[in-house]
Each structure stands twice: as C-alpha cells, then as structure tokens.
Design a protein around this motif. Structure first.
Motif, PDB file in Angstrom:
ATOM      1  N   CYS B  13       0.931  -1.315   0.097  1.00  4.22           N
ATOM      2  CA  CYS B  13       0.048  -0.129   0.066  1.00  4.22           C
ATOM      3  C   CYS B  13       0.833   1.114  -0.070  1.00  4.22           C
ATOM      4  CB  CYS B  13      -0.913  -0.128   1.101  1.00  4.22           C
ATOM      5  SG  CYS B  13      -2.075  -1.177   1.251  1.00  4.22           S
ATOM      6  N   TYR B  14       1.919   1.158   0.710  1.00  2.00           N
ATOM      7  CA  TYR B  14       3.042   2.472   0.725  1.00  2.00           C
ATOM      8  C   TYR B  14       3.419   2.646  -0.528  1.00  2.00           C
ATOM      9  CZ  TYR B  14       7.134   4.940   1.547  1.00  2.00           C
ATOM     10  OH  TYR B  14       8.223   5.795   1.542  1.00  2.00           O
ATOM     11  N   LYS B  15       3.685   1.674  -1.453  1.00  2.00           N
ATOM     12  CA  LYS B  15       4.070   1.846  -2.838  1.00  2.00           C
ATOM     13  C   LYS B  15       3.283   2.980  -3.684  1.00  2.00           C
ATOM     14  CE  LYS B  15       6.565  -2.317  -2.895  1.00  2.00           C
ATOM     15  NZ  LYS B  15       6.806  -3.823  -3.399  1.00  2.00           N
ATOM     16  N   GLN B  16       2.094   2.644  -3.222  1.00  2.00           N
ATOM     17  CA  GLN B  16       1.017   3.441  -4.110  1.00  2.00           C
ATOM     18  C   GLN B  16       1.056   4.886  -3.380  1.00  2.00           C
ATOM     19  OE1 GLN B  16       0.220   1.473  -6.221  1.00  2.00           O
ATOM     20  NE2 GLN B  16       1.111  -0.266  -4.988  1.00  2.00           N
ATOM     21  N   ARG B  17       1.073   5.090  -1.993  1.00  2.00           N
ATOM     22  CA  ARG B  17       1.080   6.334  -1.324  1.00  2.00           C
ATOM     23  C   ARG B  17       2.076   7.078  -1.677  1.00  2.00           C
ATOM     24  NH1 ARG B  17       0.057   3.156   3.318  1.00  2.00           N
ATOM     25  NH2 ARG B  17       1.790   3.598   4.173  1.00  2.00           N
ATOM     26  N   ARG B  65      -6.419  -4.279  -8.914  1.00  2.00           N
ATOM     27  CA  ARG B  65      -5.676  -4.969  -7.634  1.00  2.00           C
ATOM     28  C   ARG B  65      -4.061  -5.075  -8.081  1.00  2.00           C
ATOM     29  NH1 ARG B  65      -8.225 -10.115  -9.481  1.00  2.00           N
ATOM     30  NH2 ARG B  65      -6.514 -10.802 -10.342  1.00  2.00           N
ATOM     31  N   ASP B  66      -3.343  -5.541  -7.061  1.00  2.00           N
ATOM     32  CA  ASP B  66      -2.013  -5.805  -7.028  1.00  2.00           C
ATOM     33  C   ASP B  66      -1.155  -4.577  -7.145  1.00  2.00           C
ATOM     34  OD1 ASP B  66      -0.165  -8.753  -8.239  1.00  2.00           O
ATOM     35  OD2 ASP B  66       0.521  -6.645  -8.510  1.00  2.00           O
ATOM     36  N   ALA B  67      -0.299  -4.699  -6.261  1.00  2.00           N
ATOM     37  CA  ALA B  67       0.535  -3.492  -6.099  1.00  2.00           C
ATOM     38  C   ALA B  67       1.403  -2.974  -7.281  1.00  2.00           C
ATOM     39  CB  ALA B  67       1.663  -3.611  -4.908  1.00  2.00           C
ATOM     40  N   HIS B  68       2.032  -3.844  -7.982  1.00  2.00           N
ATOM     41  CA  HIS B  68       2.744  -3.493  -9.091  1.00  2.00           C
ATOM     42  C   HIS B  68       2.059  -3.283 -10.280  1.00  2.00           C
ATOM     43  CE1 HIS B  68       6.037  -5.783  -6.894  1.00  2.00           C
ATOM     44  NE2 HIS B  68       5.986  -4.575  -6.352  1.00  2.00           N
ATOM     45  N   ALA B  69       0.795  -3.818 -10.337  1.00  2.00           N
ATOM     46  CA  ALA B  69      -0.076  -3.376 -11.616  1.00  2.00           C
ATOM     47  C   ALA B  69      -0.572  -2.111 -11.384  1.00  2.00           C
ATOM     48  CB  ALA B  69      -1.280  -4.338 -11.725  1.00  2.00           C
ATOM     49  N   ILE B  70      -0.708  -1.651 -10.115  1.00  2.00           N
ATOM     50  CA  ILE B  70      -1.464  -0.311  -9.830  1.00  2.00           C
ATOM     51  C   ILE B  70      -0.446   0.900 -10.031  1.00  2.00           C
ATOM     52  CG2 ILE B  70      -2.345   1.122  -7.838  1.00  2.00           C
ATOM     53  CD1 ILE B  70      -3.400  -1.476  -6.471  1.00  2.00           C
TER      54      ILE B  70
END
Lengths: 286, 223, 557
Positions: B13-17, B65-70
């Motif tokens: 989640c942090y990666k997106q923030r 969904r999925d951190a790297h896709a996002i």
C-alpha cells in the motif's frame, strides 16, 4: 544469540501474571509461542475456557482473563493483576489494538513508552514536532510499589484519533508491573476523564517480545479500525527504533548510557528493577 | 477522486501512497483493518478483490488490484512526463518490467520475512532471509556499477522509474525481517536517493534522508 | 599482504570501506572484529569513524542523519560534532549545554589506495602499513563474504590475480574483501576492468562460501560493553577556571576590521573539543594575563577555533598583547570551552543583536541556525563598514543578516525598538555588546513584554563578578580542604578547580555519577537521581547541580 534462550529464574518475574494473547485470537486448535524463555501452547476449549501449557514441562499453568487478554503465571500467581478502574466504566471502548512482535527486551519497550523526548523525531506530526522539543520538568517516583510519572506535558500536533488540532497535552504514566506500562491522558471531549492506553509486554525471551497494545478510551465517533490504526501507527514507528537499540537487554549500570533529566521516569524504573532483584531481560549493574 | 484500500503498515500500500504523493495525485484512503481484524479476508472485501489482498484502487468505474499493476496504471495515467513508466522507449520499459519482476522477488523474500517476524506469519524464515540476501547482493552490485556510470537509479535512464519505487520499500524495511543491509553499501546509498525524491512520503520505518548540502556561497556567481 | 604476526588484530589497521562509500550527507555502516561502526564524511571532507551507538539509549547512529557538520541521532535528535564526536545539542533540554563528557568513542580514519582504513586499538602503529607500489592504486569493487576471514585469506592467496587483496574481518563468519590494482587502467577500460575483477572475485566467493557452509558456524565475536568514562583524549576533564589544558598554535592572524584582529587557533596535541555556539575560552597570554573570548565557530565545527579580539582603548594589557605581541606560529595555552550563553534550537524565530565585537558569539549562533534551516535574523551594529568584523561571513548569511552602520545612540535605540517590537510567544532573542547597548535593549525588551526567559544577554566584560550572597563554604573531611562555592558555581566545578578529580557524566543530576557522601550540613537537592529516602537521609549529594541549604557543607572527600 545461539543455543536455547535462557529461561527466567527471577522469583520477582515468575510470580507475576504475564500477557499471552488477545482473547479474539484464541482458537480451539491452539497456537504456540514463547514466554520467559519457554515454549508454550495456548488456546481455548469448546467451553471457551482458555488454557496455557508449558511445552518444556508439559504442564498447565494458571491463567486468567483481564482487560480482554489472556494472562498466565509460571510461578505462584498473585491474587490479582494490577487494577485499571477506568476499564469498568460502561461507556469505555476497550480494544486490543494488535499484538506485534519486536526484537527487543521487555524493559526497553517499557522505557520507550515512558519517553516523551522522542515524540518530535519518531512520531513527527502526530505526537510532537520540531521546534517544540523541550521536555519540561515532571515528577517521577515510586507510589505503592509502582512507578508513576506525573505532571508530564508535551506539545502535540494531533493528540489522538479524535483530535484535529494541536495542544499542550498532560500525561500521566504508570508502570504497575515490570513489563507493563499505562498512559493516562485527558479525554479531548471531557477533560475531567482520562483515556488509558497500555502496553502489556509478553517477554518471549530476553531479547524478543510480543507487545500487546491496549486501548481503554472514551470516544463516540471513531471506529474500531480508526482507533486501532492510530495506536498501531504510533507503535510501529517505535518498533524500528527499539530494534536498532544495542544492547537489547536493558543495562541497569548507570554508566553504560547517559540519562538526562528528561529521563527521570526511566531512572526511577531502572532503580526499581534493581531493587526487585530482576536479572531477566536486563544486564545487571556491575 | 481515487480511492485506495489501504493499511498504513503494508509495504504494498505504501508503494501507491508514495507514487501518488510524487505525482501529486489526490486520493482517499479507505482503511482496511488488516491486523488484527483480518478485514481483507472478509466476504465484504473479497467482493472487491476475490484474492483477499490489499492494495486495491478504485478510480471512477475502474478497479485494479496488485501493487505492481497499480503502479503501472498510476504512472501511465497520471504522469505527464511519461518517465515513471516510459512506454515510448521499448528498451527502457523492458528494463522496468524486468525489475518489477525482481520486486516480486523482494516481496516474497524480504517482505515475507517482515510479516513472519512482526505478525507471526508462517514462512520458512531461514529460506526467505537467504533469498533476500541473494537478491540484495545482485541489486547492490547492479547499483554499484550504475554509480560508476554516473547513474543513480535502477534502470539505465537518468531519472527514477516505478521499478525504483516497487523495490525500495521491501529493501528499506528488510531489517524488520532480520535482514541487515550492512553488507550492501551501494544499496544503502540508493535508498538515500529515493528518500530525497521530491514528493517522498514516510511510513513507520522509512524516514526522510538528510538534505544534500546547498552549494557554498563561494561557488555561486557573485552578484 | 604480509602479516606481521606480532601485531594483534585488535591493533591492526583494516579497510572498512572504499572512499566512495562515504559520500557527503550519508552514513556508511561497517563492522570490524564484531564491532559496528558508523562512518561519515563531514562537509569539510573529514572522515569520522565512530562506535555505532548513540550514548543516550544505544540507538544505531547509522540510521541517523549526516547533517554536514554534525550527526543527528534518529531517536531524540541529539547532535554530535564531527572530529571529536562530542554532543553539541540535546533537544529535550534546549537551554542546557550538553556536558563535554558526552562524547562518542572515535577511531582514526586514513584514506589510502581508494579505501578508508581504521584501527580499533591504541597499541599498534599510528597509520596503515605502507604497501609498496600503491601510490596510484585503483580500488576495485569490494565484496562481502559469508565465511571466516582466515578461510577467505587462504583462498585469496591461492587465487591468481593481478589485484592486491585486503580482508576486512567483520565477524567470525563474515568478512569484506577489498582489492586494488597497482595501476589505474585507461578511462575507457575502467568499467570493464571493474567487471572483470568483480566476476573473478564472485567466483572465488562462490567456492569459499560453499566450503564454509559445510563447516560448523562459529560463534559471533562479542564486544564488551564499555562504561562511559570521561575521556582524556580531546575532552579535558576538569573544567577549572584558571587551568589551561589545551595548547594551540596561532595558525593564522589577520585584521578582520578596524581595530579587530582574528586568530585561528590550531591544536597541537589532541583534537579540540566540539564548540557549541555561545561558548567561550580562556586564553592565557604570554604576559601572564588571562582573557575570555567567544568562539565564532558554528556548532560542531572543531577544525580550528576562530576568535575575534578588539583592541580596547584602555587595554590593561590583554587586547593590546593580542594585537601587538602575538604572531602566527606562537604557542598559546587555552582552556576548554565553557558555555553560559547556550543557543536554543527550538524557537520559532531567533533574533540576534550584536553590538561591535559582541558579534563573535552571535555569528556562531547565526551560522548554526542558518545551516539548520531555522528562522533567524542577525542584527550587526558597527561604527562603519570598516569596523564590521568578519564581514565576509556576515555576507554569506544573505538575507539572514542586517547591518546597522554608524548609528548614533538615539538611532540605535530606535532600531532596537523596531527589532524588539516584533515579538511572538515562541521567539527568542540573544544580545551581546557593550554595557549601554545591553541596558537599552533590556529596557526595550521589558517594554515590549518579552518574558525574561526569552531574552538572553551576555555582557562582554572580561571579569566575572561573583555574587557572594548565596555562597557557602565547602569543607572536605578527609583532605582537609576548605573551599568556597559562590552563586553560579557548582560544587563539581569548585572541586575540580581545586584539583580534586571528580567523575561526571550527564552533569544534569540524572545519572548519579558525581554523587558523593555528605558528612555534615544540609544538602539542597536539585537532582532527579536520588530517591526520596536518600534525600531525606541527607547523607549524599549530586555535586553537579545540588547545593547547600546552610552556610557550610562537609563532604566525605
């Protein structure tokens, strides 16, 4: 540390109740963990009665439920655990905010909880911020064989999940048990009452713990998730600091580290541990 | 406004923030009681993501969904410079993809060790730690040679890409899983550079780096 | 590398990183013989090698911040100065000067062959052994090995390579292999050279680690926990008023303004203690006089001390000696710095008002605040441009400095009025200058409602008056000494002035190190270390902060 962890032999520690798990965590299948250097299994039976078993001696140990947690005793159990009268108030939100493992000793976790000087640096923008870094004089002393720190004050930008502006906050700290610490701060919406936040530390070994976060608050607006979030955020910010402290066991020799006046509660706490004859999870004074 | 199903202590989640802060994209955080509530495994949440994982983003009618896709979506949609996910440069975007897969590796090793040590997740802890060290050795050597070429980032461009953001948090929190970064000096220097990015945002265990020095007045043109 | 078997590992020099591992504003993490080290390069290029442990609560300094001249600990923001490792600022107590005993364990650093070398011991050679033919050495990539250092050394000896290897013993089961080539390859071949040697060494590592994995894992080395003792090296112990412990040469003497001479003082023996802004030193002049001068050094800048001395029209031999007699190259004795004029770093804005040579401590403060990005304004009052000391450094402050030149007393008063009218609750003011200016400032500050605690004065006189009205007699029962403790003096300072060796640590009444027994008299406890029953018993006292309730106190010394 290689080899088996040292088992606790201090009567002062063995003859106390120690936290093992939050009640909602208990399962019938059971889980394993460690307490005071020994492996344990714990769970609940069909009748929802909890149990704890030492795996080294294959013996059941006395248990009790208090404040939403399961407590166990390896020695002669005291009649009561310390009291928190606020927990009996009907409108209190009583929650476990998560049990988190940390690679440090129980006394280090207690001292970190007592400390205010780190607020602007570790809990930046939440419990403190530069340039308001001063820790003004407060009073720390033993009262009824517990450590109490009173008249503590610190400027906080956002004091709790319900607050939305900064204020000078009054804190009172209490250490009723060598490995448990409580914080009292005034309820924002009703300053005549106090919220209680606690850290009940399960000393798994001398250098690893499970820190059980306890909330006992007056708050009508914030959700359970919101209250937990706030406490977890605070504790998770402390965790990497605790894990970067060396030595992990608390050194009781006053010449190993340099306390300052802001550390008055820690000074009283360390002397209390010395007077109790604690040797577990500490490095005794030379 | 983008909605992010979020848990403050989740690396993914942090990666997106971090990405959204850098891109200056507004978002609303929807807290998920990951622990101890296990809310991400609830039927209500599985209606949003049947795999029961966070993060998930919702952008209007679009859910991902999925951190790297996002990260790919956010960069592709919201980065006007096109540098974070450079689809106009096949070789470079190939590198980004290569290192995003490397990030899957750091998630399955370093971040798994962190979940084991913090929250008691079941993993073969020795295996995941050894796996993390193998990956860190490779990354440290890769970054060392980049430095010798005068480059600061994982891919060969002179600017960071989402590959840097995908790997950085797993690396930065490795010590919470018992993986020390002391043997990897080039890796440690790279983490300083990521922490100095404009729009950097912290999380527990990831704090800002000290600012670089302002050039001394003697070096400035006299006026 | 030939091993000299007579030198213990603990006294030997080892590389702990490459020069490139210590770029500006970074902290490199190393480990040698089981001891963790924090390695950081200050903005002036000096490489610091310290124990990786903050003295407060043992947090690793490698997670802290290299701020150029000081290293900041991540836990409570304590600042430590480059070179000496001395603590210069404790944010929890912004008005207190940290005791000089709070000083990190430092190790020497030598950069050679593209590597950074250090030694942990005191009994070995003073520098790394000279290696023949390494004047133009080209440092290759360093590789970490998970294997015992001796095992690795044996394998390297058997490896055919043009590189020279140096093994850094990290721990029982871990080392780093540094390597250099004796000649530097051409610029367009450097990358391929690095790659070739890194690949070769990686191959060696694979072999060695496979072997090591089949051997039993040795126990990690243990490093004994050291007690914090007041150190001899670089941190003079007694802070006596008249004793001078440091010898310096005058590295440079120049005229910085009309009638003002600047001296740059360089240590002869050990590194100078880390200066704190506002601190001053005693200078022992060759004519036997002792004068106090403020240090202009910003916090932590301890390369050399820089002071400014104005020629007083009625000099009794102090400033005239400095101006006329002292020469570059002269040796002079000075005291360690003392600080009665500490700079807080927690103000929302700091106003610095300097009259004439009163600039010197305030320049140190301004530069410290400037470096830290904190809000400040320096008002420098001087007769004319020619009379403005350290004008180049003032100019470097840019908009942070305002000069007031040739102001008459009335104009000065008006300027002070304007400056002090801007007051807010979290601001602080520091003023230093001639008596009449300070009196005017004091009156003005009161009129504008400044609280006493927010306005700080240092009178720029050379003799300190001691108010006897709260002094008391201190008698030492065993040695028979009778001493006097005046207001503003601590028992600890007085004992040390008299030559009594006294240990101390925090010097705030928190650690108990300076506690001694009381034979008779009533202590006035001002510490936080003794518990209530110890205080009530009255049989011991924390000498760094506590005093006497009566006119006489007798100690068990």
């Amino acid at each position: 540390m290689s080899g088996s962890p040292r088992a606790c032999a201090d009567p002062a520690i063995l003859n106390l109740w120690h936290p093992v798990a939050a009640i909602p965590e208990l399962t019938v299948a059971g889980d394993t963990s460690m307490l005071l250097g020994s492996r344990i299994a714990y769970g609940t039976n069909d009748g929802l009665e909890p149990w704890v078993r030492r795996l080294d001696t294959d013996a059941s140990v006395p248990v009790r439920i208090e404040f939403g947690f399961l407590w166990a005793c390896f020695g002669d159990p005291p009649d009561s655990l310390f009291e928190i009268p606020e927990a009996a108030e009907p409108d209190r939100r009583i929650l476990n905010a998560g049990s988190i493992k940390v690679a440090t000793s129980a006394p280090r976790a207690v001292e970190n909880f007592l400390d205010m000087g780190h607020f602007p640096y570790v809990h930046t923008g939440i419990l403190g911020e530069e340039p308001r870094t001063e820790v003004v004089e407060y009073r720390a002393a033993l009262e009824n064989d517990e450590v109490w720190a009173r008249d503590c004050q610190f400027y906080q930008p956002v004091a709790s999940a319900a607050a939305d502006a900064g204020q000078m906050t009054d804190y009172t700290y209490r250490v009723p048990h060598p490995y448990c610490v409580l914080l009292y701060k005034s309820v924002p919406t009703d300053p005549s009452r106090r919220d209680v936040i606690g850290l009940f530390v399960q000393a798994m070994t001398e250098e690893t713990i499970r820190a059980h976060n306890f909330i006992c608050m007056v708050d009508e607006t914030t959700s359970d998730t919101g209250l937990r979030r706030f406490q977890q955020m605070i504790f998770s910010q402390d965790k990497p600091i605790l894990e970067n402290q060396h030595p992990k066991r608390l050194p009781l020799d006053p010449r190993i580290e340099t306390p300052i006046r802001a550390d008055q509660s820690a000074i009283v706490y360390r002397r209390w541990l010395i007077d109790m004859g604690v040797t577990y999870a500490v490095i005794p004074a030379a | 406004m983008i909605q992010l199903y979020n848990y403050d202590l989740s690396v993914n989640c942090y990666k997106q923030r971090l990405m959204m802060n850098i891109l200056d994209v507004e978002y609303e955080s929807i807290p998920v009681d990951f622990f101890p509530g296990w809310e991400h495994k609830s039927p209500e949440f599985k209606a949003i993501n049947p795999l029961g994982h966070i993060p998930v983003i919702v952008d209007g009618d679009y859910t991902l969904r999925d951190a790297h896709a996002i990260l790919i979506y956010l960069a592709a949609k919201y980065d006007p410079t096109g540098r974070w996910y450079p689809t106009d440069d096949p070789e470079l975007v190939g590198e980004v993809a290569q290192w995003m897969l490397f990030a899957e590796g750091t998630t399955n090793t370093a971040s798994a060790a962190r979940l084991h040590d913090n929250l008691g997740y079941e993993f073969d802890i020795d295996e995941v730690r050894a796996g993390a060290h193998r990956l860190f050795r490779v990354l440290d050597e890769h970054l060392w040679f980049r430095e010798r070429e005068g480059r600061d980032w994982i891919c060969s461009a002179q600017h960071p890409t989402i590959a840097d953001l995908a790997i950085f948090p797993d690396v930065m929190l490795s010590e919470e899983g018992g993986i020390s970064r002391r043997p990897y000096p080039a890796l440690r220097r790279w983490t300083d550079r990521v922490r100095r990015l404009h729009g950097f945002t912290p999380m527990p265990g990831i704090s800002p780096a000290s600012p670089l020095a302002v050039p001394s007045p003697a070096l400035r043109e006299s006026h | 590398m030939t091993d000299d078997n007579q030198i213990l590992d603990a006294d030997r020099w080892f590389p702990i990183g490459r020069t490139d591992d210590a770029p500006f504003r970074h902290v490199h993490q190393a480990k040698l013989l089981g001891r963790e080290l924090a390695v950081w390069r200050a903005d002036d290029g000096f490489v610091n090698v310290w124990d990786n442990r903050c003295l407060h609560r043992g947090v690793r300094l490698t997670v802290g911040m290299n701020e150029g001249v000081e290293l900041r600990c991540l836990y409570h923001g304590w600042r430590y100065a480059s070179r000496t490792g001395g603590c210069t600022y404790i944010p929890a107590h912004p008005a207190d000067a940290p005791a000089q005993t709070i000083c990190n364990r430092t190790f020497p650093a030598v950069e050679r062959d593209g590597l950074i070398w250090t030694t942990l011991g005191d009994n070995g050679p003073h520098e790394p052994p000279p290696e023949a033919g390494l004047d133009n050495a080209f440092a290759l990539r360093s590789l970490p090995f998970s294997a015992a250092p001796d095992l690795v050394r044996r394998h390297l000896e058997a490896t055919d390579s043009s590189a020279r290897f140096f093994v850094q013993p990290v721990d029982a089961h871990e080392c780093v292999v540094h390597s250099v080539l004796l000649e530097t390859p051409a610029a367009d071949e450097q990358i391929s050279t690095w790659r070739h040697h890194a690949d070769t060494l990686t191959g060696v590592r694979d072999e060695v680690e496979a072997i090591a994995a089949r051997l039993p894992t040795p126990e990690p080395l243990t490093v004994a926990l050291e007690r914090i003792e007041p150190r001899e090296q670089g941190v003079p112990m007694p802070r006596a008023r008249t004793d001078a412990q440091l010898r310096v040469t005058i590295a440079r003497k120049w005229t910085t303004a009309t009638g003002v001479v600047a001296l740059e003082l360089e240590s002869i023996d050990d590194p100078l203690p880390a200066p704190q802004p506002g601190s001053h030193i005693d200078v022992h002049l060759p004519n036997g006089l002792v004068r106090q001068y403020s240090l202009t050094n910003r916090s932590g800048d301890a390369a050399n001390y820089v002071i400014g001395v104005k020629l007083e029209p009625e000099s009794r031999g102090g400033s005239s000696c400095v101006h006329d007699v002292l020469r570059e190259g002269d040796v002079v004795a000075i005291s360690a710095p003392r600080n009665n004029f500490t700079l807080r770093r927690d103000a929302s804005h700091t106003t610095l008002i300097a009259g004439g040579i009163g600039l010197t401590p305030l320049l140190a403060m301004a530069e410290t605040l400037h470096d830290s990005g904190l809000s400040y304004t320096l008002h420098a009052f001087a007769q004319s441009t020619d009379h403005l000391a350290f004008a180049d450094r003032i100019a470097d402050l840019g908009e942070g400095a305002v000069t007031h030149l040739g102001a008459s007393p009335a104009e000065t008063g008006a300027a002070l009025d304007t400056i002090l009218a801007a007051r807010d609750d979290d601001s602080h003011v520091y003023i230093c200058g001639p008596g009449p200016m300070l009196d005017a400032a004091r009156t003005n500050a009161e009129a504008h409602g400044w609280p006493d605690a927010s306005v700080h004065f240092e009178y720029f006189r050379n003799d300190t008056e001691i108010d006897d009205s709260t002094s008391f007699t201190l008698s030492l029962a065993r040695s028979g000494l009778t001493l006097s403790v005046g207001a503003g003096e601590t028992i600890l300072e007085v004992l040390r002035s008299a030559g009594v060796a006294m240990p101390s640590s925090c010097e705030q009444g928190a650690c108990g190190t300076c506690v001694v027994g009381v034979v008779s008299g009533t202590p006035l406890h001002q510490d936080v270390y003794l518990n209530p029953s110890e205080r009530a018993a009255g049989d011991r006292i924390a000498t760094c902060v506590s005093r006497s309730a009566d006119t006489e106190l007798v100690l068990d010394l």
